[in-house]
Write an enzyme that holds these catalytic residues in place. Structure first.
Site, PDB file in Angstrom:
ATOM      1  N   ASP A 140     -44.497  -6.203   4.620  1.00 35.85           N
ATOM      2  CA  ASP A 140     -45.256  -7.309   4.060  1.00 35.85           C
ATOM      3  C   ASP A 140     -45.491  -7.087   2.563  1.00 35.85           C
ATOM      4  O   ASP A 140     -45.992  -6.038   2.151  1.00 35.85           O
ATOM      5  CB  ASP A 140     -46.607  -7.365   4.804  1.00 35.85           C
ATOM      6  N   ASN A 141     -45.117  -8.069   1.749  1.00 35.20           N
ATOM      7  CA  ASN A 141     -45.384  -8.024   0.306  1.00 35.20           C
ATOM      8  C   ASN A 141     -45.104  -6.677  -0.351  1.00 35.20           C
ATOM      9  O   ASN A 141     -45.986  -6.111  -1.011  1.00 35.20           O
ATOM     10  CB  ASN A 141     -46.861  -8.384   0.045  1.00 35.20           C
ATOM     11  N   GLU A 173     -40.262  -8.361   2.610  1.00 34.76           N
ATOM     12  CA  GLU A 173     -40.803  -9.714   2.560  1.00 34.76           C
ATOM     13  C   GLU A 173     -41.371  -9.965   1.174  1.00 34.76           C
ATOM     14  O   GLU A 173     -42.574  -9.960   0.958  1.00 34.76           O
ATOM     15  CB  GLU A 173     -41.899  -9.911   3.633  1.00 34.76           C
ATOM     16  N   TYR A 221     -54.284 -18.061  12.052  1.00 25.35           N
ATOM     17  CA  TYR A 221     -55.743 -18.055  12.194  1.00 25.35           C
ATOM     18  C   TYR A 221     -56.202 -18.387  13.602  1.00 25.35           C
ATOM     19  O   TYR A 221     -57.402 -18.419  13.856  1.00 25.35           O
ATOM     20  CB  TYR A 221     -56.370 -19.078  11.225  1.00 25.35           C
TER      21      TYR A 221
END
Lengths: 674, 674
Positions: free
Chosen positions: B379-380, B408, B521
């Protein structure tokens, strides 16, 4: 977590730094790099450079461009090997300021924590070693203001953005996480390397009656006219004694008559070798006088450096080990099977005495350098061991970095490029064989707008003693004018071989690129004072080259424009104002960049490539590239060759060029209406 | 005079060797270089390579191509860091033979000196160390024949050209002047790195009623259907405990209700951090069971590696020094001013305890590797210190070179490329935002046909939980089909996020790329068994990917063709027969080269990019690229999606694709008539 700043695409760098990029002392060198790091923090960059033998770095801030690119420009105003590095670091202050301003603009009420952190940044930096004592108080004062609750928030934000504070922080940045690139070399030549018009002449023809040799003394008679044509460099084919063995006769016949002078590239006889002059031309003192007279006329003499020998060269007996011996003990002559060149012995770079050979060859260069020669046109460098060139050019440059070498290689692209990388200052090109619009556009774009422009300086020749291109063989004055105009206006370095101005165009036989009665094998006295001479046209081209900066020093400012006729070629050269510290008002050659300023000077050249028929068409000019943003605004185009002026408007304008009436080329100076 | 052979443009080499080029164990790696030397002598080249930890080089001769280029190909059939070098030397024998043959053909009568020199060449070589004892006699016999005046000249010439003699000299060349390149690294991944179809799924939604969590057990129910669609990799967003502090509610609202599950990327709670599983999903043993069940179904599970913490993560109390502290002593949460992400604490790579931090992060990866996970979607990564990635990927690969990392990063191009250079096995791309013909052609051409293909493996995603592109928001089935077909057929690696097959297309608000009621969410239970599901279409695409080699392993075999409608996109994928030692009958992905063989297999894909209207146009196929040299010959195009077949002829053929009738994409298999 060292080297946190990522650096890629550093330019100008040749093969990762294996070779030096090139510039001249009047070039504006643009160093660029892509610098970035993780996250949202801002990155800052600088270039530092030092001159040859310099003991201190000079540092320039780099300007941020789109896509993580950073740039800085400088003029390397001294000849020799410059060094440069790119520096990158996190700009903590700018990152903090950016967040502060965004929060303030978004109406965040409580910024006290931000102010405190900004103050801490300043204080920590002030306490370090990077800020000179006299600037420390400026940082401390700013820190105090940031913390001062009595000062309204917007004033504290303004205090953080104050220009003089920014100046201190740019001049003395906080760079705890400094990343430094490797050191790269930039080889800087004197300006002649980047801007020169060459004239090639056989002195033996000047003052000859066709049967006896002209001399350095008689050849002086031509100097004034060559200089008047505006040439800068006078290049002489080999001036050394010529061998007798297997001497070639007129038109490359195998048997020479007793009066045939032989080929100057068959170097060496009982009268000496590479450090002697041919007795027919005079003495070394005569040579010195010729060089001095040329210099007074404004011409720098270039000599030919041809590493090969006639069988009569002194080295053949003094150093037989420098030549390749065949199985029967004979020395190998040059061959391109089944062709034989028995008048030429190549040097053997596989000799056991390679050290002695290299020293001798270097000594030849030094001999002529000691006599004031500082330009060498190198004959067929691609048939000599390449490591030799890298060594000898570097050796010569150790003593005199102003010596220039022109590579006469006409071979495959990789070799052409490699010779330039290894140190040659200028290079012959394929220009002579690029005649159509498509060929010229492709080739010049490759030379101007790829990485090769960092190290390869093209020298365009419309003819040489070896190449009379078919394009010229009709003898049409328009053909000769177009080709020399393209050479002179496209490339800052160009040259022509004597006789071109007289439209000499007869090949030895159909389909050949050799001249009939080539000067390589015979004296060729000429009458230069004939009506059909295009010397005045050439003189005007050279005058334009000297009076328009856009024609100086760099091929990169060329840009091709559309024109709706395959026989018409349109290109521009523009100069934009310099963005260089300490070079106010100067001009930067270079393609216009998206964020670039409006050009100071603009030339648009339109050439009719058809030397036999009138051609007409509508231009499709790239107005943005010309810095003419109002596409509908009128502007004048003033033809610098004919003096005619037209008013044009926008990109589409009518052009007609008739080779039978007027010049086959327009050289338009663009004058926007104010 | 060392290194006489000049070497340039060695490929695949990334940044001069600073980084490794990439391949997989089934790739055919083409090593190429430009090799040349001075003069007319011929040059020969070879590649030598060795597998990871290998103690010996294996050498392959390079084939000569135009313009001094040399090439060799091999299949690096073992995972890990391979090394290779390029060798170049003067081929004295070939140079001699070339001269001999030319002289013989030109009718030169006396070749005795040539024969003698050829014999000497052979004898000198035979006397050296390079020729094995059993081959020495072959050279000596040839030398004797060359010298034998009793043998007619033409027979001696034939003897010099004899194939078996050539074989000995190619296998054991005379290379006195050997030049060796530096050693370059080729990182070889397992095949999954080069060919994978990813399916992204939140296990908590499977079996959920919308208010309570699904589990690893309930999520097993989806495995069969995902595998039946033909996917290879099942990627799970973070499965760890989710923080309570500042937990986000549905649709990214600031306040979560008591039943709202929170964002999986807000990692860490009292139940543990990066090495724990969320109690709602089950136990570590449940996770193991899930991974095992996936494996049995043919799905490899990929985990998310997101280096960030919720304020409730154990590291926050155990290692506060790993977080950045603000001036007031608080831990800095994530910000993109003026936006605040108070539920996320970034890790501080400027921590004093960088060594401890790095070891802990590496330990996280090792923890999951020990449980059988060998693919991580990171992630990132562009917000973490880049030197960390280079270090940790290398460390992990020391133990298990088969572990894969997908970057990513959706950020600027230099960062995207750098992450790939530093070691990431695959990379997300801009594909999601490249929707027009021009955008797709430009972008895919850049990925496929520039140097980035040596190290950057794109993974194309038509959607992600963060990106519902406007193109899809109409909900047109044709839009969903076209985008997944482009992803699956253009790129060997692609993926999609669950719900795509159900045409989920409602954004949270107009102009947003966020999904309404985003699964990030909230639980999002789905009914996959609806009529409008395009799962069968996707299954067919994956089936084609597995049954056509041209869709395997390398983007470089893509070629765009003309089609006279801006809404129609045409591209081909071809495979040509391998020219690889020991890989007979295999296929080489790769753009067809000028001297290349005729393709074994050819697919032509034509897509209607307009999901709402029928589009028609004439193709302008590049027949040569397709290896269809007879431009007028008829051939069949068989649509692998619909089973229809048409007979086409030459480059121009009519195509019509109607999104309201039939598929919006043709996948044509070309079948030349015999």
């Amino acid at each position: 977590m060292k080297n946190r700043i990522q650096m890629t695409d550093i330019s100008p760098v040749v093969d990762g730094g294996r070779f030096a990029a090139k510039a001249t002392t009047s070039d504006v060198v643009e160093v660029s790099a892509v610098l970035f790091r993780e996250g949202h923090d801002k990155v800052a960059g600088a270039v530092r450079h030092r001159p040859p033998g310099g003991d201190g770095w000079r540092e320039l801030p780099m300007a941020a461009r789109p896509q993580d690119r950073f740039e800085a420009r400088f003029v390397p105003d001294e000849v020799g090997a410059w060094e440069f590095q790119v520096l990158g670091w996190t700009d903590h202050w700018a990152s903090w300021l950016d967040g502060l301003v965004k929060k303030h603009q978004a109406g965040v009420a409580d910024l006290s924590l931000e102010f405190e952190e900004g103050a801490l940044l300043l204080e920590r930096h002030a306490a370090g070693d990077d800020v000179p004592a006299e600037q420390v108080s400026r940082l401390e004062r700013a820190a105090a203001t940031l913390r001062d609750d009595a000062v309204p928030v917007h004033q504290r934000v303004d205090a953080a953005r104050a220009g003089d504070l920014r100046q201190v922080l740019v001049a003395h940045p906080d760079r705890r996480d400094l990343t430094t690139s490797p050191t790269f070399t930039l080889w800087v030549d004197r300006d002649r390397a980047g801007f020169s018009a060459w004239y090639e002449m056989f002195p033996r023809s000047v003052g000859s009656d066709g049967r006896t040799s002209g001399t350095f003394k008689t050849a002086q008679s031509r100097l004034g006219e060559i200089a008047a044509m505006g040439f800068d460099v006078l290049y002489l084919p080999p001036i050394h004694p010529i061998g007798h063995a297997h001497r070639k006769g007129p038109n490359n016949t195998l048997i020479a008559g007793p009066d045939d002078p032989g080929v100057p590239w068959a170097i060496g006889s009982e009268a000496g070798g590479h450090t002697a002059v041919h007795p027919d031309l005079g003495t070394l003192e005569d040579f010195d006088d010729f060089v001095a007279a040329a210099g007074e006329a404004g011409l720098e003499v270039a000599l030919d450096f041809a590493i090969q020998c006639s069988p009569d060269h002194p080295w053949v007996t003094e150093h037989p080990e420098w030549f390749r011996h065949r199985a029967d003990g004979s020395i190998a002559y040059a061959e391109n099977p089944p062709k034989k060149y028995q008048d030429i012995y190549p040097i053997d770079f596989d000799t056991e005495d390679i050290d002695g050979l290299c020293e001798e060859l270097k000594g030849v260069l030094e001999f002529w350098i000691d006599r004031g020669i500082r330009i060498f046109r190198v004959d067929n460098p691609h048939t000599k061991a390449l490591p030799f060139w890298e060594w000898v050019i570097d050796e010569i440059h150790q003593t005199d970095p102003g010596v220039l070498f022109l590579a006469e290689a006409f071979t495959r692209p990789a070799m052409m490029r490699q010779l330039a990388k290894l140190g040659f200052s200028q290079s012959y090109t394929y220009f002579t064989w690029r005649n159509t619009k498509h060929e010229l556009t492709e080739y010049v774009t490759e030379l101007a707008h790829t990485d090769s422009a960092d190290y390869y300086r093209p020298n365009f020749w419309p003819n040489t003693p070896d190449i009379l291109h078919e394009y010229l063989q009709s003898g049409s004055p328009a053909a000769f004018k177009v080709r020399v105009a393209l050479a002179a206006l496209l490339s800052p370095n160009y040259g022509m071989y004597s006789g071109y101005e007289l439209l000499e165009h007869v090949p030895v036989r159909p389909g050949s690129e050799e001249y009939l009665d080539s000067e390589k094998y015979a004296y060729r006295p000429r009458d230069f004072h004939v009506d059909h001479s295009i010397a005045p046209f050439i003189a005007r081209l050279n005058e334009l080259r000297h009076s328009h900066r856009v024609l100086l020093g760099d091929l990169r400012n060329v840009w091709f424009h559309g024109i709706e006729n395959d026989q018409l070629l349109a290109f521009s050269k523009t100069a934009v104002p310099a963005d260089v510290d300490g070079v106010a008002g100067d001009a930067v050659p270079g393609r216009r960049m998206p964020d670039g300023p409006v050009p100071l000077d603009r030339l648009v050249v339109i050439a009719n490539l058809d030397p036999h028929h009138a051609q007409e068409g509508m231009t499709a000019l790239d107005m943005w590239q010309l810095g003419m943003d109002g596409v509908d605004a009128p502007y004048d185009v003033h033809d610098l060759l004919t003096g005619h002026t037209w008013t044009w408007q926008g990109p589409r304008n009518y052009v007609r060029l008739d080779p039978s009436a007027g010049e086959p080329v327009h050289v338009f100076h663009l004058r926007p209406h104010l």
